[in-house]
Design a protein around this motif. Structure first.
Motif, PDB file in Angstrom:
ATOM      1  N   ILE A   6       0.849  -1.193   0.000  1.00  0.00           N
ATOM      2  CA  ILE A   6       0.000   0.000   0.000  1.00  0.00           C
ATOM      3  C   ILE A   6       0.886   1.244   0.000  1.00  0.00           C
ATOM      4  CG2 ILE A   6      -1.952   1.146   1.083  1.00  0.00           C
ATOM      5  CD1 ILE A   6      -2.599  -1.459   2.502  1.00  0.00           C
ATOM      6  N   HIS A   7       0.709   2.042  -1.009  1.00  0.00           N
ATOM      7  CA  HIS A   7       1.612   3.160  -1.263  1.00  0.00           C
ATOM      8  C   HIS A   7       1.496   4.318  -0.273  1.00  0.00           C
ATOM      9  CE1 HIS A   7      -1.840   5.270  -2.995  1.00  0.00           C
ATOM     10  NE2 HIS A   7      -2.024   4.292  -3.879  1.00  0.00           N
ATOM     11  N   GLU A   8       2.477   5.193  -0.354  1.00  0.00           N
ATOM     12  CA  GLU A   8       2.512   6.413   0.451  1.00  0.00           C
ATOM     13  C   GLU A   8       1.440   7.387  -0.028  1.00  0.00           C
ATOM     14  OE1 GLU A   8       7.130   7.093   1.451  1.00  0.00           O
ATOM     15  OE2 GLU A   8       6.719   6.793  -0.686  1.00  0.00           O
ATOM     16  N   ASN A   9       1.450   8.597   0.568  1.00  0.00           N
ATOM     17  CA  ASN A   9       0.369   9.538   0.262  1.00  0.00           C
ATOM     18  C   ASN A   9       0.523  10.241  -1.081  1.00  0.00           C
ATOM     19  OD1 ASN A   9       2.434  11.330   0.838  1.00  0.00           O
ATOM     20  ND2 ASN A   9       1.328  12.452   2.423  1.00  0.00           N
ATOM     21  N   ARG A  10       1.538   9.884  -1.852  1.00  0.00           N
ATOM     22  CA  ARG A  10       1.691  10.467  -3.189  1.00  0.00           C
ATOM     23  C   ARG A  10       1.413   9.444  -4.292  1.00  0.00           C
ATOM     24  NH1 ARG A  10       4.157  15.716  -2.845  1.00  0.00           N
ATOM     25  NH2 ARG A  10       4.615  16.166  -0.669  1.00  0.00           N
ATOM     26  N   ASN A  31      -2.905  15.558  -2.957  1.00  0.00           N
ATOM     27  CA  ASN A  31      -4.155  16.272  -2.691  1.00  0.00           C
ATOM     28  C   ASN A  31      -5.352  15.427  -3.090  1.00  0.00           C
ATOM     29  OD1 ASN A  31      -2.616  18.430  -1.815  1.00  0.00           O
ATOM     30  ND2 ASN A  31      -2.747  19.545  -3.757  1.00  0.00           N
ATOM     31  N   ALA A  32      -5.235  14.721  -4.201  1.00  0.00           N
ATOM     32  CA  ALA A  32      -6.334  13.867  -4.653  1.00  0.00           C
ATOM     33  C   ALA A  32      -6.548  12.700  -3.696  1.00  0.00           C
ATOM     34  CB  ALA A  32      -6.041  13.352  -6.063  1.00  0.00           C
ATOM     35  N   LEU A  33      -5.459  12.156  -3.188  1.00  0.00           N
ATOM     36  CA  LEU A  33      -5.556  10.992  -2.311  1.00  0.00           C
ATOM     37  C   LEU A  33      -6.396  11.297  -1.076  1.00  0.00           C
ATOM     38  CD1 LEU A  33      -4.170   8.080  -2.349  1.00  0.00           C
ATOM     39  CD2 LEU A  33      -2.788   8.979  -0.487  1.00  0.00           C
ATOM     40  N   TYR A  34      -6.235  12.504  -0.550  1.00  0.00           N
ATOM     41  CA  TYR A  34      -6.972  12.862   0.654  1.00  0.00           C
ATOM     42  C   TYR A  34      -8.437  13.188   0.381  1.00  0.00           C
ATOM     43  CZ  TYR A  34      -2.611  12.681   3.213  1.00  0.00           C
ATOM     44  OH  TYR A  34      -1.445  12.239   3.808  1.00  0.00           O
ATOM     45  N   GLU A  35      -8.827  13.132  -0.888  1.00  0.00           N
ATOM     46  CA  GLU A  35     -10.235  13.291  -1.227  1.00  0.00           C
ATOM     47  C   GLU A  35     -10.948  11.946  -1.326  1.00  0.00           C
ATOM     48  OE1 GLU A  35     -11.074  15.749  -4.607  1.00  0.00           O
ATOM     49  OE2 GLU A  35      -9.407  17.117  -4.179  1.00  0.00           O
ATOM     50  N   TRP A  69       0.907   7.061   4.705  1.00  0.00           N
ATOM     51  CA  TRP A  69      -0.544   6.925   4.560  1.00  0.00           C
ATOM     52  C   TRP A  69      -0.902   5.458   4.372  1.00  0.00           C
ATOM     53  CZ3 TRP A  69      -3.552   5.082   0.473  1.00  0.00           C
ATOM     54  CH2 TRP A  69      -4.924   5.380   0.537  1.00  0.00           C
ATOM     55  N   GLY A  70      -0.104   4.766   3.594  1.00  0.00           N
ATOM     56  CA  GLY A  70      -0.341   3.342   3.375  1.00  0.00           C
ATOM     57  C   GLY A  70      -0.116   2.515   4.623  1.00  0.00           C
ATOM     58  N   GLY A  71       0.774   2.975   5.508  1.00  0.00           N
ATOM     59  CA  GLY A  71       0.976   2.299   6.779  1.00  0.00           C
ATOM     60  C   GLY A  71      -0.281   2.363   7.631  1.00  0.00           C
ATOM     61  N   LEU A  91      -6.478 -11.508   6.093  1.00  0.00           N
ATOM     62  CA  LEU A  91      -5.055 -11.157   6.100  1.00  0.00           C
ATOM     63  C   LEU A  91      -4.304 -12.025   7.099  1.00  0.00           C
ATOM     64  CD1 LEU A  91      -4.940  -7.238   6.044  1.00  0.00           C
ATOM     65  CD2 LEU A  91      -4.275  -8.792   4.199  1.00  0.00           C
ATOM     66  N   ASP A  92      -3.100 -12.411   6.725  1.00  0.00           N
ATOM     67  CA  ASP A  92      -2.272 -13.213   7.631  1.00  0.00           C
ATOM     68  C   ASP A  92      -1.325 -12.355   8.458  1.00  0.00           C
ATOM     69  OD1 ASP A  92      -2.823 -16.187   6.941  1.00  0.00           O
ATOM     70  OD2 ASP A  92      -2.686 -15.193   4.999  1.00  0.00           O
ATOM     71  N   ALA A  93      -1.120 -11.104   8.063  1.00  0.00           N
ATOM     72  CA  ALA A  93      -0.293 -10.168   8.834  1.00  0.00           C
ATOM     73  C   ALA A  93      -0.448  -8.786   8.231  1.00  0.00           C
ATOM     74  CB  ALA A  93       1.177 -10.586   8.825  1.00  0.00           C
ATOM     75  N   ALA A  94      -0.230  -7.778   9.069  1.00  0.00           N
ATOM     76  CA  ALA A  94      -0.213  -6.388   8.608  1.00  0.00           C
ATOM     77  C   ALA A  94       1.096  -5.765   9.064  1.00  0.00           C
ATOM     78  CB  ALA A  94      -1.396  -5.613   9.163  1.00  0.00           C
ATOM     79  N   LEU A  95       1.876  -5.284   8.119  1.00  0.00           N
ATOM     80  CA  LEU A  95       3.142  -4.620   8.433  1.00  0.00           C
ATOM     81  C   LEU A  95       2.941  -3.127   8.224  1.00  0.00           C
ATOM     82  CD1 LEU A  95       3.898  -7.634   7.832  1.00  0.00           C
ATOM     83  CD2 LEU A  95       6.119  -6.782   7.065  1.00  0.00           C
ATOM     84  N   VAL A  96       3.140  -2.374   9.293  1.00  0.00           N
ATOM     85  CA  VAL A  96       2.818  -0.942   9.311  1.00  0.00           C
ATOM     86  C   VAL A  96       4.101  -0.133   9.411  1.00  0.00           C
ATOM     87  CG1 VAL A  96       1.606   0.877  10.570  1.00  0.00           C
ATOM     88  CG2 VAL A  96       0.602  -1.423  10.421  1.00  0.00           C
ATOM     89  N   PHE A  97       4.445   0.575   8.343  1.00  0.00           N
ATOM     90  CA  PHE A  97       5.620   1.434   8.356  1.00  0.00           C
ATOM     91  C   PHE A  97       5.195   2.868   8.598  1.00  0.00           C
ATOM     92  CE2 PHE A  97       7.368  -2.290   6.424  1.00  0.00           C
ATOM     93  CZ  PHE A  97       8.720  -2.263   6.710  1.00  0.00           C
ATOM     94  N   TYR A  98       5.613   3.371   9.755  1.00  0.00           N
ATOM     95  CA  TYR A  98       5.383   4.770  10.177  1.00  0.00           C
ATOM     96  C   TYR A  98       4.005   5.298   9.796  1.00  0.00           C
ATOM     97  CZ  TYR A  98       8.422   4.526   5.987  1.00  0.00           C
ATOM     98  OH  TYR A  98       9.039   4.169   4.824  1.00  0.00           O
ATOM     99  N   GLY A  99       2.989   4.495  10.183  1.00  0.00           N
ATOM    100  CA  GLY A  99       1.598   4.892   9.975  1.00  0.00           C
ATOM    101  C   GLY A  99       0.859   4.899  11.292  1.00  0.00           C
TER     102      GLY A  99
END
Length: 267
Positions: A67-71, A118-122, A156-158, A171-179
């Protein structure tokens, strides 16, 4: 007219800067021997563009939903996906800006990363949830997959990766990077999969929420295992990939890769 030219020049310079910042990721993708392809995953009446990378292995593999970042779905996110495949896992990276408008149908259609952000936050939370559920269902049924799916998200993806675990019990696991984590105890209570956190020391905005998250997860009897990497900042995985990365970000990135592989090897 002069002002318009100045503005156009500034936009052009910023665009070149963004392109240069992703040069190392593009080179990694171009040099990769692994198979890359684009697929469209049906999500209700929508289609989600996904970048897929297959590992060079002889057995079925776990599928990681990146899951990508906020851009949006950037070259670096695709590069990370390729690195996951290098480690032996199938990577599926959905572009959650798919079908944003008739003009902007995917991340690469936006004039700049700021426009994509900006679009992502919409985006409506329900749409993101439906799209990720559709991608997970697709990933679980891939012929080259073993039926196991994990979510790995950044920034954002985190945050979305953590939330993904609250509404998708497959899901078998969720890996959260700085989210950030969900603040609702009822949402936390729905989590089935273990959640693994990855944080940089110099990221107080995100890290300030860790104690409350840890408390809620513990009280709910959920697995929440995290590491905070010394001297690293927000987005250290992307920054640590850059050949000009700081020592702390690169070290955090390398240690995180060791941990990613250790976690996925147990699934």
């Amino acid at each position: 007219m002069i002002m318009k030219k100045i503005v156009s020049f500034i936009v052009f310079v910023l665009f070149l800067s963004e392109v240069k910042a992703q040069d190392f990721a593009l080179k990694q993708l171009e040099d990769s021997p692994r198979h890359h392809e684009w697929v469209k995953v049906k999500s209700g009446d929508r289609e989600v563009h996904c970048f897929v990378v297959f590992p060079e292995v002889s057995t079925e593999a776990t599928v990681a939903i990146v899951i990508h970042e906020n851009r949006g779905l950037t070259d670096w996110v695709r590069s990370f996906s390729d690195q996951l495949a290098e480690a032996g896992y199938i990577a599926v990276a959905p572009d959650l800006l798919s079908g944003f408008s008739s003009e902007y149908k995917k991340t690469s259609d936006f004039p700049s990363s700021d426009d994509a952000r900006n679009a992502l936050y919409e985006l409506a939370a329900e749409q993101v949830q439906n799209d990720l559920n559709a991608v997970q269902a697709f990933a679980a049924k891939m012929e080259a997959g073993n039926g196991n799916t994990v979510a790995i998200g950044f920034c954002w993806g985190g945050s979305q990766s953590f939330r993904f675990a609250t509404y998708n019990k497959q899901l078998d696991a969720a890996l959260v990077f700085y989210g950030s984590a969900p603040e609702s105890e009822s949402a936390i209570g729905n989590i089935v999969a273990p959640v693994y956190g990855f944080y940089g020391e110099n990221d107080s905005r995100i890290n300030s929420g860790i104690p409350a998250t840890e408390k809620m997860m513990k009280e709910a009897g959920k697995t929440y295992d995290y590491e905070i990497y010394d001297g690293a900042g927000h987005a250290y995985m992307r920054q640590g990939d850059d050949p000009d990365a700081s020592g702390d970000n690169k070290t955090a990135r390398d240690k995180s890769w060791e941990r990613i592989k250790a976690i996925l090897s147990e699934i």
